[in-house]
Design an enzyme around this catalytic site. Structure first.
Site, PDB file in Angstrom:
ATOM      1  N   TRP A 170       0.817  -1.223   0.000  1.00  0.00           N
ATOM      2  CA  TRP A 170       0.000   0.000   0.000  1.00  0.00           C
ATOM      3  C   TRP A 170       0.840   1.258   0.000  1.00  0.00           C
ATOM      4  O   TRP A 170       0.542   2.215  -0.726  1.00  0.00           O
ATOM      5  CB  TRP A 170      -1.004  -0.014   1.159  1.00  0.00           C
ATOM      6  CG  TRP A 170      -2.072  -1.032   0.924  1.00  0.00           C
ATOM      7  CD1 TRP A 170      -2.313  -2.148   1.662  1.00  0.00           C
ATOM      8  CD2 TRP A 170      -3.028  -1.057  -0.155  1.00  0.00           C
ATOM      9  NE1 TRP A 170      -3.353  -2.858   1.114  1.00  0.00           N
ATOM     10  CE2 TRP A 170      -3.816  -2.225   0.000  1.00  0.00           C
ATOM     11  CE3 TRP A 170      -3.289  -0.217  -1.245  1.00  0.00           C
ATOM     12  CZ2 TRP A 170      -4.850  -2.563  -0.883  1.00  0.00           C
ATOM     13  CZ3 TRP A 170      -4.318  -0.559  -2.121  1.00  0.00           C
ATOM     14  CH2 TRP A 170      -5.084  -1.704  -1.934  1.00  0.00           C
ATOM     15  N   LYS A 187     -12.312  -1.748   6.281  1.00  0.00           N
ATOM     16  CA  LYS A 187     -11.538  -2.726   7.032  1.00  0.00           C
ATOM     17  C   LYS A 187     -12.051  -2.789   8.476  1.00  0.00           C
ATOM     18  O   LYS A 187     -12.487  -3.810   8.935  1.00  0.00           O
ATOM     19  CB  LYS A 187     -10.043  -2.365   7.040  1.00  0.00           C
ATOM     20  CG  LYS A 187      -9.454  -1.989   5.677  1.00  0.00           C
ATOM     21  CD  LYS A 187      -9.417  -3.130   4.700  1.00  0.00           C
ATOM     22  CE  LYS A 187      -9.130  -2.764   3.263  1.00  0.00           C
ATOM     23  NZ  LYS A 187      -7.918  -2.039   2.971  1.00  0.00           N
ATOM     24  N   ASP A 190      -1.499   6.563   6.279  1.00  0.00           N
ATOM     25  CA  ASP A 190      -2.588   5.723   5.795  1.00  0.00           C
ATOM     26  C   ASP A 190      -2.910   4.725   6.903  1.00  0.00           C
ATOM     27  O   ASP A 190      -2.140   3.809   7.166  1.00  0.00           O
ATOM     28  CB  ASP A 190      -2.143   4.995   4.517  1.00  0.00           C
ATOM     29  CG  ASP A 190      -3.199   4.026   3.994  1.00  0.00           C
ATOM     30  OD1 ASP A 190      -4.254   3.882   4.638  1.00  0.00           O
ATOM     31  OD2 ASP A 190      -2.962   3.418   2.925  1.00  0.00           O
TER      32      ASP A 190
END
Ligand SMILES: *Cc1c(COP(=O)(O)O)cnc(C)c1O
Length: 360
Positions: A102, A196, A172
Site C-alpha cells: 500500500w 476494514k 494511511d
C-alpha cells in the site's frame, strides 16, 4: 447456515449485532418511514445524523481542536493522488516510506504530481521488516512525510508513533484505525478507507490539521478539495450515506465494547494467540520480524506450500472463511479486525492444530 468466522482483509466482517440493527432499521430508519438509503442527504434527519456522527468521531478518537474530521468518497487509494494535490503547496517534493504494497502504491502515484522521495524501501528485505530508522533519507524541504501505519497485504505494522519527522506526518491508517488510541496531534493528516475496521466500502475518513487546509492547488476536482469538504460539511455532492450510517453503528458498538483501549487489548490478545500457534509449530511459519508484526493482518505459510489450497478449502468447510493470502504474497492471511471475536481466533488455532496432526 450459521455465520462463519470471516477473516477477510477487506471488505471485512461486521459484528452480528450491527448487522441485526441494520436489518431491524432497514424499512423504517428513525421513524422516517424509509430506509437510510432512501432519504435525501440534505434532509434534516440525515443532516442531524451527520453532525452527531462527526461528534462521535471527535469523542472516541479524541480529535483535538487543531484538527478537523472530513468524510470523503473514492476509497483510500484516491487519496494517493489527492494528498499531493492538496498538500504540496509551493513545495516540489514529498517523502515516502515504502514498507509494503500500500505505501508502494502511494509512492508510485505521488510521482505523477511531485518528486516523491523514497525514504527507504522495505522491498530490499521482501517486506519482512520495517527498514532501520538509521537508513532513512528524510528531507527537511519535503511537503510532508507519508507512510502506512499497517501494511494490510504484507502483515507489518508500526507499533510506536513516528518521532522526530521534521515535516507534517501523513498516515494511511486504513487497516488499523479504531484498533487503538492515536495521538492525533502528532499527525498532519490521517486517512482511512472504512471497509476494514470501520464500516462498509465507500467512506474514507480524513483527519487533518486545520493549518494544512489552505495549500491545495486550485485546479483540482472540487469534490476532492479538502477545504471544499470542510466548507460543505463533507457533502459537496451526495455522500455514501449507507457507509456513513454503518460507521455510526460501528462507533456505538465500539463504545459498548469499552472503546479504543479495549480494542487495543483485544487485538493484542487475539494476534498473540495466533502468532504463538504459528511460532510453536514446525508446520506453519511467519516471516515478519516479531517487533514489526501486524496485530491486524496475520500472514503465515505452510512449510509444504502444496497443502495451502487444501488448508483453505478445509477451513472454509469448517466455517473459517477468506483465509487465502493476497495474490502477491500467497500463503494464508487472517485479518483480526475489531469485529473478529476471540472465539474466531480460538477456532482457527484449533483448526490449524487439527490440520497439522492430519497432514504434518
Ligand atoms: C485497503 C487499503 C487501501 C485501499 O483501499 P481502497 O478503499 O480500496 O482504495 C489502502 N491502504 C491500505 C493500508 C489498505 O489496507
Amino acid at each position: 447456515m450459521n455465520r462463519a468466522f470471516n477473516f477477510s482483509a477487506g471488505p471485512s466482517t461486521l459484528p452480528q449485532e450491527v448487522l441485526e440493527k441494520i436489518q431491524q432499521e432497514l424499512l423504517n430508519w428513525q421513524g422516517t418511514g424509509a430506509s437510510v438509503m432512501e432519504i435525501g442527504h440534505r434532509s434534516s434527519e440525515f443532516m442531524d445524523f451527520a453532525d452527531k456522527l462527526r461528534e462521535k468521531f471527535v469523542k472516541i478518537l479524541q480529535i483535538p481542536d487543531s484538527h478537523e474530521i472530513l468524510f470523503c468518497s473514492g476509497g483510500a487509494s484516491t487519496q494517493n493522488a489527492m494528498i499531493p494535490l492538496n498538500l504540496l503547496g509551493n513545495k516540489k517534493s514529498a517523502d515516502y516510506l515504502v514498507t509494503g504494497l500500500w505505501s508502494n502504491k502511494a509512492w508510485l502515484e505521488a510521482n505523477k504530481y511531485c518528486t516523491a522521495n523514497l525514504v527507504a524501501n522495505g522491498k530490499e528485505n521482501n517486506f519482512t521488516s520495517i527498514p532501520e530508522r538509521s537508513s532513512w533519507q528524510v528531507h527537511e524541504d519535503a511537503a510532508y512525510f507519508h507512510y502506512a501505519s499497517n501494511e494490510t497485504v504484507h502483515g507489518l505494522q508500526f507499533h510506536e508513533p513516528l518521532q522526530g519527522i521534521p515535516v507534517p506526518l501523513v498516515a494511511d491508517m486504513s487497516s488499523d484505525i479504531m484498533s487503538k488510541p492515536i495521538d492525533i496531534y502528532r499527525y498532519g493528516l490521517i486517512y482511512a478507507g472504512a471497509q476494514k475496521n470501520l464500516s462498509t466500502p465507500g467512506l474514507t475518513i480524513l483527519i487533518i490539521r486545520r493549518d494544512l487546509l489552505d495549500r491545495a492547488r486550485h485546479d483540482i476536482p472540487l469534490n476532492f478539495h479538502y477545504d471544499t469538504l470542510r466548507n460543505m460539511n463533507s457533502m459537496p455532492n451526495t455522500p455514501v450515506t449507507f457507509s456513513w450510517y454503518i460507521a455510526d453503528l460501528m462507533l456505538d458498538w465500539l463504545e459498548k465494547q469499552g472503546g479504543l483501549s479495549a480494542m487495543a487489548q483485544a487485538s493484542q490478545r487475539k494476534s498473540q494467540k495466533l502468532y504463538t500457534a504459528i511460532d510453536k509449530s514446525d508446520f506453519y511459519i511467519n516471516h515478519v520480524v516479531p517487533k514489526d508484526r501486524s496485530l491486524m493482518n496475520v500472514l503465515f505459510y505452510l512449510h509444504d506450500d502444496k497443502l495451502t489450497p487444501l488448508f483453505v478449502s478445509e477451513a472454509t468447510a469448517n466455517g473459517l472463511i477468506s483465509l487465502k493470502g493476497h495474490r502477491d504474497t500467497g500463503g494464508i492471511r487472517a485479518s483480526l479486525y475489531n469485529a473478529m471475536p476471540e472465539k474466531g481466533v480460538d477456532a482457527l488455532v484449533s483448526f490449524m492444530n487439527d490440520f497439522e496432526k492430519t497432514h504434518g
